[in-house]
Design an enzyme around this catalytic site. Structure first.
Site, PDB file in Angstrom:
ATOM      1  N   ARG A 197       0.852  -1.293  -0.015  1.00  0.00           N
ATOM      2  CA  ARG A 197      -0.182  -0.154   0.190  1.00  0.00           C
ATOM      3  C   ARG A 197       0.707   1.174  -0.027  1.00  0.00           C
ATOM      4  O   ARG A 197       1.321   1.878   1.122  1.00  0.00           O
ATOM      5  CB  ARG A 197      -0.970  -0.035   1.145  1.00  0.00           C
ATOM      6  CG  ARG A 197      -1.756  -1.193   1.268  1.00  0.00           C
ATOM      7  CD  ARG A 197      -2.574  -1.332   2.759  1.00  0.00           C
ATOM      8  NE  ARG A 197      -3.409  -2.490   2.709  1.00  0.00           N
ATOM      9  CZ  ARG A 197      -3.992  -2.696   3.886  1.00  0.00           C
ATOM     10  NH1 ARG A 197      -4.095  -2.138   4.979  1.00  0.00           N
ATOM     11  NH2 ARG A 197      -5.029  -3.789   3.729  1.00  0.00           N
ATOM     12  N   ASP A 245       2.170   5.072  -0.347  1.00  0.00           N
ATOM     13  CA  ASP A 245       1.901   6.276  -0.004  1.00  0.00           C
ATOM     14  C   ASP A 245       1.668   7.310  -1.039  1.00  0.00           C
ATOM     15  O   ASP A 245       2.270   7.019  -2.107  1.00  0.00           O
ATOM     16  CB  ASP A 245       2.567   6.857   1.265  1.00  0.00           C
ATOM     17  CG  ASP A 245       2.439   6.063   2.515  1.00  0.00           C
ATOM     18  OD1 ASP A 245       1.569   5.420   2.748  1.00  0.00           O
ATOM     19  OD2 ASP A 245       3.732   6.112   3.240  1.00  0.00           O
ATOM     20  N   ARG A 297      11.219   5.455   4.228  1.00  0.00           N
ATOM     21  CA  ARG A 297      11.447   6.882   4.402  1.00  0.00           C
ATOM     22  C   ARG A 297      12.113   7.488   5.580  1.00  0.00           C
ATOM     23  O   ARG A 297      12.921   8.523   5.637  1.00  0.00           O
ATOM     24  CB  ARG A 297      10.204   7.825   4.129  1.00  0.00           C
ATOM     25  CG  ARG A 297       9.756   7.647   2.708  1.00  0.00           C
ATOM     26  CD  ARG A 297       8.335   8.116   2.670  1.00  0.00           C
ATOM     27  NE  ARG A 297       8.037   9.344   2.856  1.00  0.00           N
ATOM     28  CZ  ARG A 297       6.710  10.042   2.959  1.00  0.00           C
ATOM     29  NH1 ARG A 297       5.736   9.302   2.913  1.00  0.00           N
ATOM     30  NH2 ARG A 297       6.555  11.222   3.202  1.00  0.00           N
TER      31      ARG A 297
END
Length: 268
Positions: A50, A52, A197
């Site tokens: 999924r 972002d 990230r």
């Protein structure tokens, strides 16, 4: 009923991520709409990851069930006819009913592309992260090795993460120097929400000389998100490979070279 798997690529700029939202501005929403128009029936998709908002994919894997019989090439050409230019189906294949795009995956690979230059590059906006400060690549490489292996990655986990366990196996975290670009290659059993990230942000912190390598060891051991660096920009993040057991016989991934030709050489 037949189960079909798709390989999907997309440019994440302008989209609110993969997962369906009420706004309809997601990859899942536009893909399901295109599938429904081509198959003339409602279709629900399931993805390997999924991603972002702003995150790209060269190798997203999706599956869905359908009663429609279509040539495999039709699931590519026919669905692409109804997709926007920034989203495309690359391949389609029939899979065993036991296959699941998310739960059958044994590992995932992300690449992060970082542009390192005092002046921003307009043509890289949305396609690569940017550091205007000079970075010591040797320190980044040394710090990256701290994170390899099986660890509790709570310090790099978003508060919104829904994973059952923060313990993951980071098989590899490699860094390649391409002049004005750094290419980070992360291969793991699975990733937590914002994990890549958050790791990139912390490695850049070490590369700038703001913190020593030992700081990253302490952050990892602490399991406290507040001690790690802020979440870095999504622009340079690409889902580039999802690995499945060989019996499913899915096509090979295009890797990071689909977006940056020549950058993938030397990475598994």
């Amino acid at each position: 009923m037949r189960r079909v798997a798709l390989g999907v690529q997309y440019d994440g700029r302008g989209w609110s991520g993969w997962q369906s939202q009420s706004s309809g501005n997601t990859i899942q929403d536009v893909l399901e709409s295109a599938l429904a128009r081509f198959a003339d029936e409602p279709i629900r998709t399931h993805a390997a990851g999924r991603t972002d908002a702003g995150v790209h994919a060269t190798a997203q894997v999706v599956h869905f069930d359908t009663v429609r019989e279509r040539p495999l090439g039709g699931w590519v050409r026919g669905v692409n006819r109804y997709l926007p230019p920034s989203v495309a189906v690359r391949w389609a294949c029939l899979v065993d009913p036991t296959f699941h795009a998310r739960f059958s995956a044994v590992s995932r690979t992300y690449h992060y592309v970082l542009y390192c230059h005092p002046v921003r590059a307009p043509h890289m906006v949305g396609r690569a992260g940017w550091s205007f400060r000079a970075l010591d690549v040797s320190l980044i490489v040394e710090a990256a090795k701290v994170l390899e292996g099986e660890h509790d990655f709570s310090a790099f986990r978003s508060v919104e993460c829904q994973a059952k366990s923060p313990i993951k196996v980071l098989h590899a975290l490699d860094v390649q120097d391409h002049g004005d670009f750094l290419l980070f290659h992360l291969h793991a059993s699975a990733f937590l929400h914002h994990m890549v990230r958050n790791i990139i942000g912390s490695l850049i912190t070490v590369g700038r000389g703001s913190e020593p390598v030992s700081w990253l060891e302490e952050v990892l051991a602490s399991r406290q998100r507040a001690l790690a660096a802020p979440t870095f920009m999504a622009d340079g993040l690409y889902l580039t490979k999802v690995e499945y057991p060989s019996e499913f016989s899915l096509p090979a991934s295009d890797g990071i070279e689909a977006a940056f030709p020549g950058f993938g050489k030397g990475t598994p």
